[in-house]
Design a protein around this motif. Sequence first.
Motif, short mmCIF file in Angstrom:
data_model
loop_
_atom_site.label_atom_id
_atom_site.label_comp_id
_atom_site.label_asym_id
_atom_site.label_seq_id
_atom_site.Cartn_x
_atom_site.Cartn_y
_atom_site.Cartn_z
N LEU A 203 0.83 -1.21 0.00
CA LEU A 203 0.00 0.00 0.00
C LEU A 203 0.87 1.25 0.00
CD1 LEU A 203 -2.69 -1.18 2.57
CD2 LEU A 203 -3.08 -0.72 0.14
N GLU A 204 1.97 1.23 0.73
CA GLU A 204 2.88 2.37 0.75
C GLU A 204 3.49 2.59 -0.64
OE1 GLU A 204 4.54 5.71 2.16
OE2 GLU A 204 3.15 4.41 3.28
N TYR A 205 3.76 1.50 -1.33
CA TYR A 205 4.28 1.60 -2.69
C TYR A 205 3.23 2.25 -3.60
CZ TYR A 205 6.64 0.19 -7.01
OH TYR A 205 7.27 0.19 -8.22
N ALA A 206 1.96 1.85 -3.41
CA ALA A 206 0.87 2.44 -4.20
C ALA A 206 0.75 3.94 -3.93
CB ALA A 206 -0.44 1.73 -3.87
N VAL A 207 0.89 4.33 -2.66
CA VAL A 207 0.82 5.74 -2.28
C VAL A 207 1.92 6.53 -2.99
CG1 VAL A 207 1.15 7.37 -0.38
CG2 VAL A 207 -0.31 5.37 -0.06
N ARG A 208 3.12 5.96 -3.04
CA ARG A 208 4.24 6.65 -3.67
C ARG A 208 4.02 6.78 -5.19
NH1 ARG A 208 8.12 7.53 -0.04
NH2 ARG A 208 8.21 6.21 1.82
N ILE A 210 1.06 7.08 -6.58
CA ILE A 210 0.06 8.15 -6.70
C ILE A 210 0.73 9.51 -6.53
CG2 ILE A 210 -2.01 9.19 -5.69
CD1 ILE A 210 -2.87 6.34 -4.88
N ASP A 211 1.58 9.63 -5.51
CA ASP A 211 2.28 10.90 -5.27
C ASP A 211 3.14 11.30 -6.46
OD1 ASP A 211 1.12 11.02 -2.78
OD2 ASP A 211 2.89 10.33 -1.69
N ALA A 212 3.62 10.28 -7.18
CA ALA A 212 4.46 10.54 -8.36
C ALA A 212 3.63 10.87 -9.60
CB ALA A 212 5.34 9.34 -8.66
N GLY A 213 2.28 10.76 -9.47
CA GLY A 213 1.42 11.16 -10.58
C GLY A 213 0.53 10.08 -11.15
N GLU A 214 0.66 8.84 -10.67
CA GLU A 214 -0.19 7.77 -11.22
C GLU A 214 -1.64 7.98 -10.80
OE1 GLU A 214 -1.55 5.25 -13.40
OE2 GLU A 214 0.64 5.20 -13.42
N ARG A 215 -2.57 7.85 -11.76
CA ARG A 215 -3.98 8.09 -11.47
C ARG A 215 -4.86 6.89 -11.85
NH1 ARG A 215 -1.72 11.14 -8.91
NH2 ARG A 215 -1.95 13.41 -8.75
N ASN A 216 -4.30 5.89 -12.46
CA ASN A 216 -5.06 4.72 -12.88
C ASN A 216 -5.10 3.71 -11.74
OD1 ASN A 216 -5.87 2.21 -14.04
ND2 ASN A 216 -5.34 3.00 -16.06
N ILE A 217 -6.26 3.57 -11.11
CA ILE A 217 -6.36 2.72 -9.92
C ILE A 217 -6.16 1.25 -10.26
CG2 ILE A 217 -7.84 2.02 -7.99
CD1 ILE A 217 -9.16 4.75 -8.11
N PHE A 219 -4.25 0.07 -12.48
CA PHE A 219 -2.80 -0.08 -12.62
C PHE A 219 -2.15 -0.27 -11.25
CE2 PHE A 219 1.41 1.97 -12.52
CZ PHE A 219 2.09 1.15 -13.41
N LEU A 220 -2.61 0.50 -10.25
CA LEU A 220 -2.09 0.37 -8.89
C LEU A 220 -2.37 -1.02 -8.33
CD1 LEU A 220 -3.24 3.82 -7.43
CD2 LEU A 220 -0.96 3.21 -8.22
N VAL A 221 -3.57 -1.52 -8.59
CA VAL A 221 -3.96 -2.86 -8.12
C VAL A 221 -3.02 -3.90 -8.74
CG1 VAL A 221 -5.77 -4.62 -8.12
CG2 VAL A 221 -6.38 -2.21 -7.81
N ASP A 222 -2.80 -3.79 -10.03
CA ASP A 222 -1.95 -4.76 -10.73
C ASP A 222 -0.49 -4.68 -10.27
OD1 ASP A 222 -4.18 -5.53 -12.17
OD2 ASP A 222 -3.71 -4.24 -13.89
N GLU A 223 -0.01 -3.46 -10.10
CA GLU A 223 1.39 -3.26 -9.73
C GLU A 223 1.71 -3.76 -8.33
OE1 GLU A 223 4.31 -1.73 -11.47
OE2 GLU A 223 2.95 -2.70 -12.88
#
Length: 253
Positions: A203-208, A210-217, A219-223
């Motif tokens: 989850l912390e990786y996902a937060v980072r 998002i903070d870096a600009g990722e907006r595709n949720i 994609f976050l789930v897959d990553e």
Amino acid sequence: MRFKKSEILLIEDDLALGSSISEILQLSDFYVHWAMNGIEALDYLQNHTPSIVISDMMMPFMNGEELFINIRKKKKFNAIPFVMITANIDEEVKYRQLENGVTEYIVKPFKSMELIFKIKNLLALAQYIEKKFKPDPFSKVTIKLSDKDFLVSVNEYILNNLKSKISIEELSTHLYISKSTLDKKIRKYAKKSITQYIREFKLEYAVRLIDAGERNIQFLVDETGFNSFSYFSSSFKSYIGLTTRDYIKSLEN
């Protein structure tokens, strides 16, 4: 020692504006490849991986939205920041681009310093994330682990297997300890169970991201290797205190 310049792929069909943006970026010490349309850009990307992509929205043959979707189809380009430039001030259009996963949305006319600062901020965040999560190569030869090396090695294993369901048994084998010892050491050093530690690391990786600009949720789930969109969403809200969409919106306000 010479440092490699960050490479920017610029897609702009307007000769005057494209020339102006390209010159500004080069003066700011970036290497710029300027493509006149999306087809040229996709052709260039077959053999190059830029640090960031900047594209106009309205272009012949393929608009910026179509180009973005085509680029994101290739996994190796998923983490590259994408900045959309447009004269369209329609809120619905803007929100659709951000929901698609576009990192930044800049409306014409804009100040050159706005573009430069946003590019530098995006690159700095991307470099911070890479440095933060880059595995320590020396931890692989450590058999008797110190407190610090233990957590470094755990983090390295999680990061290298981030997209998979992490097996606690395989992790303990990797560290040459039993599952019970692994759990005890994690509870001692991190004050949480190994299961919770792995989940929160992801989850912390996902937060980072998002903070870096990722907006595709999705994609976050897959990553981060969550087995479902709903489990990721509930875990994210429990960890952060906001839904994923609300957290993203908080960064845009």
